[in-house]
Design an enzyme around this catalytic site. Structure first.
Site, PDB file in Angstrom:
ATOM      1  N   HIS A  48       0.813  -1.222   0.000  1.00  0.00           N
ATOM      2  CA  HIS A  48       0.000   0.000   0.000  1.00  0.00           C
ATOM      3  C   HIS A  48       0.848   1.275   0.000  1.00  0.00           C
ATOM      4  CE1 HIS A  48      -3.669  -2.221   0.364  1.00  0.00           C
ATOM      5  NE2 HIS A  48      -3.317  -2.776   1.515  1.00  0.00           N
ATOM      6  N   ARG A  73       7.304  -5.572   3.125  1.00  0.00           N
ATOM      7  CA  ARG A  73       5.994  -6.184   2.935  1.00  0.00           C
ATOM      8  C   ARG A  73       5.766  -6.256   1.431  1.00  0.00           C
ATOM      9  NH1 ARG A  73      -0.068  -4.775   4.870  1.00  0.00           N
ATOM     10  NH2 ARG A  73       0.279  -2.726   3.967  1.00  0.00           N
ATOM     11  N   GLU A 149      -5.377 -11.447   8.429  1.00  0.00           N
ATOM     12  CA  GLU A 149      -6.201 -10.239   8.288  1.00  0.00           C
ATOM     13  C   GLU A 149      -7.568 -10.513   7.659  1.00  0.00           C
ATOM     14  OE1 GLU A 149      -3.944  -7.226   6.143  1.00  0.00           O
ATOM     15  OE2 GLU A 149      -3.133  -8.657   4.729  1.00  0.00           O
ATOM     16  N   ASP A 175      -7.687  -4.626   7.451  1.00  0.00           N
ATOM     17  CA  ASP A 175      -8.355  -5.674   6.678  1.00  0.00           C
ATOM     18  C   ASP A 175      -9.109  -6.629   7.584  1.00  0.00           C
ATOM     19  OD1 ASP A 175      -7.999  -5.402   3.813  1.00  0.00           O
ATOM     20  OD2 ASP A 175      -5.861  -5.478   4.233  1.00  0.00           O
TER      21      ASP A 175
END
Ligand code: 3PY
Ligand code: MG
Length: 265
Positions: A48, A73, A149, A175
Site C-alpha cells: 500500500h 511487505r 487479516e 483488513d
C-alpha cells in the site's frame, strides 16, 4: 555489516519487543529519518506504500545507512516478489492475506532454500550486505511473517501457525476489521476484532512464534504490547508526518488538531 541478518532474529529469540517503522514515502530520505529516529526495524511497504519495486533497492540502501534492520511487505503472495525482496537485502518479509495453511506453506517455500523450501539461489545484494556465507545462514535468520487479516485466516489460525518455517504472524487490523465487521478501522479494541487480536497473540506465543501487528501510533501500539505483541509498528512515515503537521498548525491557530481518522495509514 555482516552480522546484520541475524540482528533482529536474535532480539526476538532473546524475548525482546521490537519497534518497527513503516515506510510509505518514496525517495529514501524518509527511510533515513525513520532509521535514525531509532526504530529497530523498518518495513518497506510494497503493498500500500508509494515506493514501487523500482524504488526498493534505493530504499534498502537508505535503511542500510541507519541502525534499523530492513524488512519488506510484499504486495501479495507471489513467490518471485518474495525472492526478489530477499535477494535485494531484506532481512525478512511480511506477506499479506495468508488465509490458508496451503498459502502459509507456499510463503515459506518461497523464502527458504532447499531442502526446507524452494527459494532459488541468487542473493545478489543480500550477499554484499550480509557476507559471503549468506547462503548458509539465510534460512536460520530470515524472518517470515504471514499476515492474518481475514475471518478465513482466523478460522485457519492454528493450522497456519503450525506451518514449519514460519517466524510469526503479523496482524493487519484494517483488513481484519473489514472482513469481520464490514468496516475498516485500525483501532482493534472493540467488538469482534478485539477478541480476535487477543487470540492471535495467545496462539502465536503458545507456539514460541512472534506475534506482530500494524498500529497507527503509540496508544494502539501500547495496547498491542499489553496483549503480548512483540513486533509492533507505531505508525507509518506518512501518518507520522501528517500527525505532526496537524499538531503544529493546530497549536499556531489555537485550534485542537484534527484527529487522524482510525483508518489513517
Ligand atoms: C491492515 O491493517 O490491513 C494492514 O495491512 C496494515 O498494514
Ligand atoms: Mg492489510
Amino acid at each position: 555489516m555482516p552480522e546484520g541478518l541475524s540482528r533482529l532474529a536474535e532480539r526476538f529469540a532473546a524475548g525482546e519487543t521490537v519497534l518497527g517503522g513503516w515506510l510509505h514515502l518514496p525517495g529514501g530520505v524518509s527511510a533515513e529519518v525513520m532509521g535514525h529516529a531509532g526504530y529497530d526495524a523498518l518495513t518497506v511497504d510494497l503493498q500500500h506504500g508509494l515506493i514501487g519495486e523500482g524504488g526498493l533497492v534505493a530504499t534498502l540502501e537508505a535503511i542500510a545507512a541507519t541502525p534499523a534492520v530492513p524488512l519488506v511487505r510484499v504486495p501479495w503472495l507471489h513467490p518471485p516478489d518474495l525472492m526478489r525482496a530477499l535477494d535485494a537485502g531484506a532481512a525478512g518479509v511480511i506477506c499479506p492475506m495468508i488465509d490458508t495453511p496451503g498459502q502459509a506453506r507456499a510463503l515459506v517455500q518461497a523464502c527458504r532454500y532447499p531442502p526446507r523450501g524452494g527459494r532459488s539461489f541468487g542473493p545478489t545484494r543480500a550477499r554484499l550486505v550480509y557476507g559471503d556465507d549468506y547462503g548458509v545462514r539465510a534460512d536460520l535468520d530470515t524472518l517470515v511473517f504471514a499476515m492474518i487479516e481475514t475471518g478465513e485466516a482466523l478460522g485457519n489460525l492454528e493450522a497456519i501457525l503450525d506451518t514449519p518455517g514460519l517466524s510469526g504472524v503479523f496482524v493487519g487490523p484494517g483488513d481484519l476489521s473489514l472482513s469481520l465487521t464490514g468496516r475498516a478501522t485500525l483501532d482493534f479494541r472493540g467488538g469482534e476484532p478485539a477478541g480476535a487480536v487477543a487470540r492471535i497473540a495467545q496462539e502465536t506465543l503458545r507456539r514460541g512464534l512472534i506475534p506482530g501487528i500494524f498500529t497507527p501510533g503509540a496508544e494502539l501500539a501500547r495496547a498491542a504490547m499489553d496483549l503480548g505483541y512483540r513486533f509492533v509498528t507505531p505508525g507509518s512515515d506518512l501518518a507520522l508526518l501528517a500527525g505532526a503537521a496537524r499538531a503544529v498548525l493546530g497549536e499556531l491557530r489555537g485550534q485542537q488538531p484534527t484527529p487522524a481518522p482510525p483508518t489513517s495509514y
